[in-house]
Motif scaffolding. Structure first.
Motif, PDB file in Angstrom:
ATOM      1  N   ARG A  64      24.768  58.449  20.434  1.00  0.00           N
ATOM      2  CA  ARG A  64      24.609  57.704  19.069  1.00  0.00           C
ATOM      3  C   ARG A  64      25.685  56.643  19.094  1.00  0.00           C
ATOM      4  O   ARG A  64      26.702  56.726  19.721  1.00  0.00           O
ATOM      5  N   PRO A  65      25.414  55.349  18.415  1.00  0.00           N
ATOM      6  CA  PRO A  65      26.388  54.312  18.230  1.00  0.00           C
ATOM      7  C   PRO A  65      27.527  54.812  17.204  1.00  0.00           C
ATOM      8  O   PRO A  65      27.492  55.714  16.262  1.00  0.00           O
ATOM      9  N   LEU A  66      28.759  54.064  17.341  1.00  0.00           N
ATOM     10  CA  LEU A  66      29.693  54.363  16.586  1.00  0.00           C
ATOM     11  C   LEU A  66      29.634  53.722  15.261  1.00  0.00           C
ATOM     12  O   LEU A  66      28.622  52.923  15.016  1.00  0.00           O
ATOM     13  N   PRO A  67      30.080  54.303  14.005  1.00  0.00           N
ATOM     14  CA  PRO A  67      29.638  53.792  12.720  1.00  0.00           C
ATOM     15  C   PRO A  67      30.374  52.434  12.529  1.00  0.00           C
ATOM     16  O   PRO A  67      31.108  51.939  13.311  1.00  0.00           O
ATOM     17  N   GLY A 111      27.175  66.013   3.553  1.00  0.00           N
ATOM     18  CA  GLY A 111      26.771  64.928   3.837  1.00  0.00           C
ATOM     19  C   GLY A 111      28.100  63.852   3.757  1.00  0.00           C
ATOM     20  O   GLY A 111      27.670  62.577   4.105  1.00  0.00           O
ATOM     21  N   ALA A 112      29.336  64.099   3.351  1.00  0.00           N
ATOM     22  CA  ALA A 112      30.286  63.338   2.949  1.00  0.00           C
ATOM     23  C   ALA A 112      31.528  63.697   4.102  1.00  0.00           C
ATOM     24  O   ALA A 112      31.552  64.669   4.802  1.00  0.00           O
ATOM     25  N   LEU A 113      32.130  62.563   4.406  1.00  0.00           N
ATOM     26  CA  LEU A 113      33.504  62.655   5.191  1.00  0.00           C
ATOM     27  C   LEU A 113      34.770  62.767   4.202  1.00  0.00           C
ATOM     28  O   LEU A 113      34.791  61.825   3.304  1.00  0.00           O
ATOM     29  N   TYR A 114      35.641  63.673   4.496  1.00  0.00           N
ATOM     30  CA  TYR A 114      36.675  63.650   3.643  1.00  0.00           C
ATOM     31  C   TYR A 114      38.012  63.348   4.403  1.00  0.00           C
ATOM     32  O   TYR A 114      38.042  63.832   5.640  1.00  0.00           O
ATOM     33  N   ALA A 115      39.031  62.726   3.893  1.00  0.00           N
ATOM     34  CA  ALA A 115      40.208  62.719   4.556  1.00  0.00           C
ATOM     35  C   ALA A 115      41.432  62.896   3.791  1.00  0.00           C
ATOM     36  O   ALA A 115      41.513  62.648   2.551  1.00  0.00           O
ATOM     37  N   ARG A 143      37.202  60.343  -0.005  1.00  0.00           N
ATOM     38  CA  ARG A 143      35.914  60.525   0.624  1.00  0.00           C
ATOM     39  C   ARG A 143      35.017  59.526   0.900  1.00  0.00           C
ATOM     40  O   ARG A 143      35.278  58.237   0.091  1.00  0.00           O
ATOM     41  N   SER A 144      34.273  59.453   1.754  1.00  0.00           N
ATOM     42  CA  SER A 144      33.352  58.496   2.322  1.00  0.00           C
ATOM     43  C   SER A 144      31.987  59.022   2.435  1.00  0.00           C
ATOM     44  O   SER A 144      31.605  60.080   3.006  1.00  0.00           O
ATOM     45  N   ASP A 145      30.975  58.249   1.653  1.00  0.00           N
ATOM     46  CA  ASP A 145      29.534  58.879   1.722  1.00  0.00           C
ATOM     47  C   ASP A 145      28.811  57.961   2.847  1.00  0.00           C
ATOM     48  O   ASP A 145      27.448  58.124   2.824  1.00  0.00           O
ATOM     49  N   ASP A 146      29.465  57.069   3.648  1.00  0.00           N
ATOM     50  CA  ASP A 146      28.687  56.298   4.561  1.00  0.00           C
ATOM     51  C   ASP A 146      29.405  56.115   6.033  1.00  0.00           C
ATOM     52  O   ASP A 146      29.734  55.001   6.355  1.00  0.00           O
ATOM     53  N   GLU A 147      29.895  57.117   6.283  1.00  0.00           N
ATOM     54  CA  GLU A 147      30.494  57.324   7.661  1.00  0.00           C
ATOM     55  C   GLU A 147      31.827  56.346   7.845  1.00  0.00           C
ATOM     56  O   GLU A 147      32.176  56.157   8.925  1.00  0.00           O
ATOM     57  N   GLY A 148      32.441  56.313   6.643  1.00  0.00           N
ATOM     58  CA  GLY A 148      33.454  55.718   6.910  1.00  0.00           C
ATOM     59  C   GLY A 148      33.551  54.062   6.658  1.00  0.00           C
ATOM     60  O   GLY A 148      34.617  53.306   6.654  1.00  0.00           O
TER      61      GLY A 148
END
Length: 538
Positions: A346-349, A141-145, A156-161
């Motif tokens: 779906r829309p962009l975040p 459920g997280a996004l990593y860079a 790390r982002s827990d809210d789509e960036g």
């Protein structure tokens, strides 16, 4: 007649549903999109395979995103990245993320694009000092860079960036550089491959307790350059000096995959019935296949193309190469081939949360910095620091004030940038960072005259430039500035003599974003389109 119709129906059904088995059928050349020499960054997203055409393994201002439809056998130009290359992309939450491996504005902030396959959004990592975003990944459920300036970092982002948190900075001695360049998940845990350039240690790291920790049992080395999970094992290439070997682990103990010893493996990819690898030597390479990760056989040789990237999409294997010749090539099954289902729209975040400085105070600081010659010393660090809060605030009133400052006044001074590789007038440096801030703000108009400024810059070893025309091209694309004067200036720049081809790519990218036309680098097609538009009175 009925049996023929039944066979046709069965074949069509198989194509639409897509067999989930990666067959060892010979790969053929599918597309050479051009004009750049490499194809990499392969990733499946919806009913298309996406990739980057660029110049790999060198500083070069080329990075174009393309996509390919395996069912129709058709490739199309998608987007231009304002980066020297693209990092490894990721699919997360039904969206596709493209990191900038070396963003050309070089503001000290990481950048990436996100798309739903139709719309695109430019995003900035507001935290930390970042020159590169090498890879992105989704897990739990997280996004990593994977970021770096001098040291490898992880955000790390827990809210789509919408917000980002820097959770790791790799400790390194002074004047030493490190990078994280690859990710893979095993049993719900995310692993990262580290490169430390001459410092020996465990280079396979595991995300745990909001940090990265060395993986137990993994051998020491200088880097882990590619990762793939297959049937309960995590596979990676461990490098130590000139030696490289494939190892695998279940998360504790590790063992060497000796069948690939001596083969310079560049990438790994897992399919439903096989693990795949590409070995690359100068100008040539081999595709390898293993049903169990231990026994391997050569599936195909590439005698005149050097493999760069590997992916399994819709049960079929695809390879991106440098060459043959000077054209990057995508290889895969002969079309028509299976595709995955389309991505539901779906829309962009939301954009990353903006800073909220006192605008009047921030502008007063900027004005002092713009006029002060010392602000441009040390790679213009003070200038970048003064521009960033105004770029990241998201307030409508900021854009017009920044456009007004494009005309100066600026000090009469020469600025040394990028370790001395580039020397430029302070006025050009100031305009460069102002264009970045205006484009990121998203609400103002760039003077089209900047697009027409002649190209007089001399080549430099870092291939970094602060001329106004490429920065203005990227800015008008982000602003959606599609008036007739702007489009005319962009079309006029496509066939100007004595300008580098990568600069043409900046104008192609802007035109594509603003018009939706997909002519790529076909200058004649752009000119015919523009002539027809003018004749129609648009």
């Amino acid at each position: 007649m009925r049996s023929h119709s039944l066979a046709t129906a069965l074949a069509l059904g198989a194509l639409l549903l897509g067999p989930r088995v990666a067959r060892a059928e010979p790969l053929v050349s599918l597309t050479q999109p051009g004009p750049w020499s490499g194809v990499s960054g392969l990733i499946g997203y919806g009913a298309r395979l996406w990739f980057v055409n660029s110049v790999k393994l060198a500083d070069h201002n080329s990075a174009d995103v393309w996509s390919y439809d395996p069912a129709a056998g058709e490739a199309r130009y998608e987007r231009h990245l304002f980066s020297q290359d693209a990092g490894d992309p990721a699919v997360a939450g039904g969206l596709l993320y493209w990191p900038f491996a070396n963003g050309r504005f070089s503001t000290g902030h990481g950048e990436y694009l996100v798309t739903n396959g139709r719309e695109w959004q430019w995003c900035v990592l507001p935290a930390g000092e970042v020159f590169h975003v090498h890879a992105m990944a989704a897990n739990g459920g997280a996004l990593y860079a994977a970021t770096s300036a001098w040291h490898a970092g992880l955000q790390r982002s827990d809210d789509e960036g919408a917000t980002w948190q820097a959770i790791y900075d790799h400790p390194m001695p002074p004047r030493r550089v490190s990078r994280i360049t690859t990710f893979a998940a095993l049993d719900g845990a995310l692993y990262a491959g580290l490169t430390t350039y001459g410092r020996i240690g465990v280079s396979l790291l595991k995300v745990a307790d909001d940090t990265l920790r060395p993986t137990t049992g993994w051998p020491w080395g200088e880097s882990v350059t590619t990762l793939a999970a297959y049937r309960g094992w995590l596979y990676g290439v461990n490098r130590n000096g000139d030696e490289s070997a494939v190892w695998r682990t279940r998360g504790t103990a590790a063992e060497r995959v000796t069948a690939l010893d001596g083969e310079p493996i560049r990438a790994l990819a897992a399919g439903p019935d096989a693990l795949w690898a590409i070995g690359a030597r100068q100008g040539r390479g081999t595709l390898w296949r293993s049903p169990d990760g231990v026994t391997w056989r050569a599936a195909q040789r590439f005698p005149s193309a050097e493999p760069l990237a590997l992916a399994v999409y819709a049960g079929r294997v695809y390879v991106g190469t440098r060459g043959p010749g000077e054209r990057g090539t995508l290889w895969g099954p002969r079309p028509p081939a299976p595709v995955d289902p389309p991505v539901p729209p779906r829309p962009l975040p939301p954009l990353p949360h903006r800073l909220a400085p006192a605008v009047d105070d921030a502008l007063a600081v900027l004005d002092r910095v713009l006029k002060d010659p010392t602000s441009y010393e040390g790679s213009a660090a003070r200038l970048r620091a003064a521009v960033a809060p105004l770029a990241l605030n998201g307030l409508a009133e900021v854009g017009p004030t920044l456009v007004q400052r494009l005309g100066g006044p600026f000090p009469d001074a020469q600025v040394r940038l990028f370790g001395g590789a580039l020397t430029a007038p302070a006025a050009k440096v100031a305009r460069w960072y102002l264009l970045w801030a205006i484009a990121l703000g998203g609400r103002e108009r760039i003077p089209p005259a900047l697009l027409a400024e002649p190209w007089t810059a001399r080549p430099n070893r870092a291939e970094k430039y602060v001329e106004a025309a490429p920065g203005a091209a990227w800015a008008v694309a982000q602003l959606g500035q599609a008036d007739e004067e702007t489009l005319a200036a962009l079309v006029a720049r496509l066939d100007v003599a004595d300008q580098p081809l990568w600069l043409v790519g900046d104008f192609v990218g802007a035109l594509t974003a603003l018009t939706g036309q997909r002519f790529g680098y076909d200058v004649a097609a752009w000119q015919r389109w523009w002539s027809g538009r003018q004749s129609a009175g648009r």
